[in-house]
Design a protein around this motif. Structure first.
Motif, PDB file in Angstrom:
ATOM      1  N   LYS A   8       0.835  -1.145  -0.017  1.00  0.00           N
ATOM      2  CA  LYS A   8      -0.103   0.098   0.014  1.00  0.00           C
ATOM      3  C   LYS A   8       0.865   1.236   0.021  1.00  0.00           C
ATOM      4  N   GLY A   9       0.985   1.971  -1.091  1.00  0.00           N
ATOM      5  CA  GLY A   9       1.698   3.324  -1.227  1.00  0.00           C
ATOM      6  C   GLY A   9       3.247   3.221  -1.087  1.00  0.00           C
ATOM      7  N   LEU A  10       3.593   1.979  -1.382  1.00  0.00           N
ATOM      8  CA  LEU A  10       5.020   1.472  -1.253  1.00  0.00           C
ATOM      9  C   LEU A  10       5.989   2.316  -1.942  1.00  0.00           C
ATOM     10  N   LYS A  11       6.928   2.941  -1.400  1.00  0.00           N
ATOM     11  CA  LYS A  11       7.860   4.011  -2.092  1.00  0.00           C
ATOM     12  C   LYS A  11       9.187   3.339  -1.709  1.00  0.00           C
ATOM     13  N   LYS A  12      10.434   3.631  -2.522  1.00  0.00           N
ATOM     14  CA  LYS A  12      11.724   3.423  -2.399  1.00  0.00           C
ATOM     15  C   LYS A  12      12.434   4.514  -3.124  1.00  0.00           C
ATOM     16  N   TYR A  13      13.100   5.541  -2.106  1.00  0.00           N
ATOM     17  CA  TYR A  13      13.830   6.583  -2.706  1.00  0.00           C
ATOM     18  C   TYR A  13      15.287   6.351  -2.604  1.00  0.00           C
ATOM     19  N   PHE A  14      15.952   6.970  -3.240  1.00  0.00           N
ATOM     20  CA  PHE A  14      17.519   6.790  -3.236  1.00  0.00           C
ATOM     21  C   PHE A  14      18.067   8.085  -3.197  1.00  0.00           C
ATOM     22  N   VAL A  24      10.935   3.438  -6.663  1.00  0.00           N
ATOM     23  CA  VAL A  24       9.588   2.778  -6.395  1.00  0.00           C
ATOM     24  C   VAL A  24       8.538   3.996  -5.897  1.00  0.00           C
ATOM     25  N   ASP A  25       7.572   4.216  -6.577  1.00  0.00           N
ATOM     26  CA  ASP A  25       6.970   5.480  -6.228  1.00  0.00           C
ATOM     27  C   ASP A  25       5.275   5.057  -5.997  1.00  0.00           C
ATOM     28  N   ASP A  26       4.726   5.051  -5.063  1.00  0.00           N
ATOM     29  CA  ASP A  26       3.333   4.741  -4.636  1.00  0.00           C
ATOM     30  C   ASP A  26       2.825   3.406  -5.048  1.00  0.00           C
ATOM     31  N   VAL A  27       3.389   2.528  -4.938  1.00  0.00           N
ATOM     32  CA  VAL A  27       3.008   1.267  -5.814  1.00  0.00           C
ATOM     33  C   VAL A  27       2.065   0.370  -4.773  1.00  0.00           C
ATOM     34  N   ASN A  28       0.837  -0.074  -5.484  1.00  0.00           N
ATOM     35  CA  ASN A  28      -0.045  -0.732  -4.874  1.00  0.00           C
ATOM     36  C   ASN A  28      -0.404  -1.934  -5.517  1.00  0.00           C
ATOM     37  N   ILE A  29      -0.035  -3.149  -5.018  1.00  0.00           N
ATOM     38  CA  ILE A  29      -0.108  -4.284  -5.654  1.00  0.00           C
ATOM     39  C   ILE A  29      -0.766  -5.558  -4.558  1.00  0.00           C
ATOM     40  N   LYS A  30      -1.222  -6.411  -5.253  1.00  0.00           N
ATOM     41  CA  LYS A  30      -1.796  -7.844  -4.482  1.00  0.00           C
ATOM     42  C   LYS A  30      -1.037  -9.061  -5.106  1.00  0.00           C
TER      43      LYS A  30
END
Length: 317
Positions: A8-14, A24-30
């Motif tokens: 839910k709203g997954l983000k990964k910034y460097f 990775v910017d605001d990813v929602n998956i199941k």
């Protein structure tokens, strides 16, 4: 069918000298238990970073990760060790991901030894069983990585990933470094293992033909964001996002009598460092208009089919 893993709203910034890179910017998956989610997109779109963030090889910047309904976004060392036994990864390059100083059997035994839950006899038996499971002859047990071809090295990586009987495996372009004939063998092995062990996969690739063969659902990523998400058959039958259409048009056709007008992507990827809050594909999209320079949301346009495009009706009209 129950959901095994969800974000839910997954983000990964460097951090970079020029700003924050939004990998990775605001990813929602199941991902449903026993299913395969294919993640596709060109190099640099964030698909490998997404997989590695899910299994905590990268710590997320923001958002949540759920595994079997439990929030595992931030866990302690002991919880992380237990979680790692349930979530594994098969790396892209089978040569660089295996210790060149360890034999085939030593590599496969290593996770069992680290877990500390098995006797020496159990470890020996399990290693032999795993070699048989992934199609490695016992005569190779004392062979080193440089003595094996790419296909066998990748089978070693698969055996190592399966050692602790995980439920979820990130397959990070596991066949891209292999010859085409070997690719088919490894893909068939992964499908067989999934059926036998009820495994759940995230299959990261840039090859649309491969993802069609192995996936139940497909997630299309562009510059860190999901632009389309749909069941595999539906995505290939009815792609809605301009970027997805272009990816599918790039698949070579073997029919010399069939000509079609192809969607071409022009220009280079825009920078993922401090991107504007707008459609990230609009700079390369021939359908772009003023409304594309506003924030985009992933919207369900038909059951199970999501797309992030404000002009989806005009594009597909």
């Amino acid at each position: 069918m129950s959901t095994l893993i969800e974000t839910k709203g997954l983000k990964k910034y460097f951090p970079t000298p020029h700003g924050m890179l939004h990998a990775v910017d605001d990813v929602n998956i199941k991902i449903e238990e026993g299913h395969t989610l294919g993640v596709v997109g060109e190099s640099g779109c964030g698909k490998s970073t997404l997989g590695r963030t899910l299994i905590h090889l990268h710590e997320s910047t923001d958002g949540q990760i759920f595994f079997e309904g439990k929030d595992v976004t931030h866990v302690g060392k002991s919880e992380l060790k237990a979680l790692r036994e349930q979530m594994q990864i098969i790396f892209q390059d089978p040569y660089s991901s295996i210790d060149p100083r360890m034999t085939v059997k030593e590599t496969i035994k290593e996770p069992l030894q680290i877990s500390g839950r098995f006797s020496k006899g159990e470890i020996e038996d399990a290693a032999e069983e795993l070699m048989n499971l992934v199609g490695l002859d016992q005569r190779l047990r004392n062979a080193y990585p440089h003595e094996l071809d790419g296909g066998r090295r990748q089978r070693v990586g698969i055996g190592r990933a399966l050692a602790l009987n995980p439920k979820f495996i990130v397959c990070d372009e596991p066949v891209s470094a292999l010859d085409v004939s070997i690719q088919a063998q490894v893909l068939n092995l992964l499908k067989r293992l999934q059926q036998e062990r009820k495994l759940t996969y995230m299959f990261v690739t840039h090859d649309m033909s491969v993802v069609r063969h192995i996936s139940d659902e497909i997630c299309v990523m562009y510059l860190g964001q999901v632009v389309e998400l749909a069941p595999s058959k539906e995505l290939f039958r009815n792609p809605l996002h301009p970027y997805t259409k272009a990816l599918l048009d790039a698949i070579p056709s073997t029919d010399i009598h069939h000509s079609r007008k192809r969607e071409l992507i022009r220009g280079e990827l825009t920078s993922p460092i401090n991107p504007k809050d707008e459609c990230r594909f609009c700079a390369r999209c021939k359908y772009a208009s003023e409304c594309c320079h506003k924030p985009q949301k992933l919207v369900e346009v038909s059951p199970g089919h999501f797309v992030s495009c404000t002009r989806v009706d005009e594009v597909n009209g």
